[in-house]
Design an enzyme around this catalytic site. Sequence first.
Site, PDB file in Angstrom:
ATOM      1  N   GLU A  27       0.831  -1.220   0.000  1.00 24.88           N
ATOM      2  CA  GLU A  27       0.000   0.000   0.000  1.00 24.88           C
ATOM      3  C   GLU A  27       0.857   1.259   0.000  1.00 24.88           C
ATOM      4  O   GLU A  27       2.063   1.215   0.290  1.00 24.88           O
ATOM      5  CB  GLU A  27      -0.951   0.002   1.197  1.00 24.88           C
ATOM      6  CG  GLU A  27      -0.254  -0.051   2.546  1.00 24.88           C
ATOM      7  CD  GLU A  27      -1.066   0.592   3.664  1.00 24.88           C
ATOM      8  OE1 GLU A  27      -1.618   1.695   3.466  1.00 24.88           O
ATOM      9  OE2 GLU A  27      -1.121  -0.013   4.751  1.00 24.88           O
ATOM     10  N   LYS A 161      -2.670  -1.504  15.621  1.00 25.80           N
ATOM     11  CA  LYS A 161      -2.220  -0.707  16.756  1.00 25.80           C
ATOM     12  C   LYS A 161      -3.305  -0.679  17.810  1.00 25.80           C
ATOM     13  O   LYS A 161      -4.490  -0.636  17.492  1.00 25.80           O
ATOM     14  CB  LYS A 161      -1.931   0.714  16.298  1.00 25.80           C
ATOM     15  CG  LYS A 161      -0.651   0.844  15.521  1.00 25.80           C
ATOM     16  CD  LYS A 161      -0.116   2.275  15.613  1.00 25.80           C
ATOM     17  CE  LYS A 161       1.225   2.361  14.916  1.00 25.80           C
ATOM     18  NZ  LYS A 161       1.110   2.703  13.504  1.00 25.80           N
TER      19      LYS A 161
HETATM   20  N1  PSU Z   1      -2.397   1.693  10.857  1.00 25.54           N
HETATM   21  C1  PSU Z   1      -1.060   1.819  10.961  1.00 25.54           C
HETATM   22  N2  PSU Z   1      -0.385   2.411   9.930  1.00 25.54           N
HETATM   23  C2  PSU Z   1      -1.017   2.884   8.811  1.00 25.54           C
HETATM   24  C3  PSU Z   1      -2.433   2.723   8.723  1.00 25.54           C
HETATM   25  C4  PSU Z   1      -3.086   2.131   9.757  1.00 25.54           C
HETATM   26  O1  PSU Z   1      -0.497   1.426  11.955  1.00 25.54           O
HETATM   27  O2  PSU Z   1      -0.362   3.422   7.919  1.00 25.54           O
HETATM   28  C5  PSU Z   1      -3.162   3.219   7.497  1.00 25.54           C
HETATM   29  C6  PSU Z   1      -3.494   2.039   6.545  1.00 25.54           C
HETATM   30  O3  PSU Z   1      -3.393   2.496   5.215  1.00 25.54           O
HETATM   31  C7  PSU Z   1      -4.952   1.747   6.872  1.00 25.54           C
HETATM   32  C8  PSU Z   1      -5.464   3.130   7.174  1.00 25.54           C
HETATM   33  O4  PSU Z   1      -5.659   1.139   5.827  1.00 25.54           O
HETATM   34  O5  PSU Z   1      -4.416   3.774   7.875  1.00 25.54           O
HETATM   35  C9  PSU Z   1      -6.735   3.096   7.979  1.00 25.54           C
HETATM   36  O6  PSU Z   1      -7.281   4.374   8.053  1.00 25.54           O
HETATM   37  P1  PSU Z   1      -8.762   4.566   8.599  1.00 25.54           P
HETATM   38  O7  PSU Z   1      -8.701   4.215  10.040  1.00 25.54           O
HETATM   39  O8  PSU Z   1      -9.071   6.009   8.363  1.00 25.54           O
HETATM   40  O9  PSU Z   1      -9.638   3.653   7.794  1.00 25.54           O
END
Ligand code: PSU
Length: 306
Positions: A27, A161
Amino acid sequence: MSLEKYLDVKPEIAEALAAGKPVVGLESTILSHGMPYPQNMEFAAKVEEIVRAAGAIPATTAIIGGKLKVGLTNDELMMMCNPKDIGKVSRRDVAVYLATGKTGATTVATTMMICAMAGIRVFATGGIGGVHRRGESTMDISADLQELANTPVCVVCAGAKSLLDLGRTLEYLETFGVPVLGYKTDEFPAFYCTTSGYKLDYRCESAEEIARIMYTKWDLGLKGGAVVGNPIPEEYALDYDEMDKVICAAIEEADEKGVRGKAITPFLLARIKDMTEGVSFASNLQLAYNNARLASEVAVELSKLG
Ligand code: PSU
Ligand code: MN
């Protein structure tokens, strides 16, 4: 539907896919919004090297110039590392970014979507999105989880996390029929930490076993993907309680500043990194490399199954 109009697959990757060779999706939100600039540039290049060394072809995804890119040039990869003017694109944002030609980094959800369109079955990331703490009242649940329910890609991660509610994240995945497999672990890993206290039902001892499970799921015609929880190597793991303190402080700060919606995950990631003075970043790199390695092994095994 005219997928060809939007999908731009690098020739090397198109050839590999046509020949049934292993390809691993990667990604770009982890680059643009999950890691500090310019240190993320080293990661972007090295993670691709790791995939190649393990016998697979890397396919980093992004939205550039009205195209869903599968595989980036070196310049494109470096461009995605500089978060300036690069949006964070989840499923709901895709059409807007394509139609307006904006540059977007793909989240887990969007990367899965693009991988599935291109025929890539395995994808490595750091951590997935999930149900946020207090998600039962805010309804902040990452679109990553619905994507896992619907899109046939195996996502190798270090769990998630603990800024998320890991218990509710696992419940959500269960409700939507998403298998969660522990790689050499009985617990869902918590990103920087090898354990979270949340037990998993399935422990796999090899990439071959994971590949066999994925093959069987899709052979049956079951929709959706799976989560593989791959714990951070012990020597790079951080203390759970220490990290929890930092994460709680970051969440409080986000609350005070009124940070909401798609901004909250990048905000928390940046604060956690600053508050730990980069110690957490070193771990972040290592766990992501570790996931790229396992994902490549799974892709190699899947390609043997056909
Ligand atoms: N968690 C991490 N590092 C990241 C992400 C999540 O520890 O870089 C990124 C990933 O791309 C994940 C996104 O798909 O954040 C999720 O965002 P949201 O909670 O807005 O869906
Ligand atoms: Mn959200």
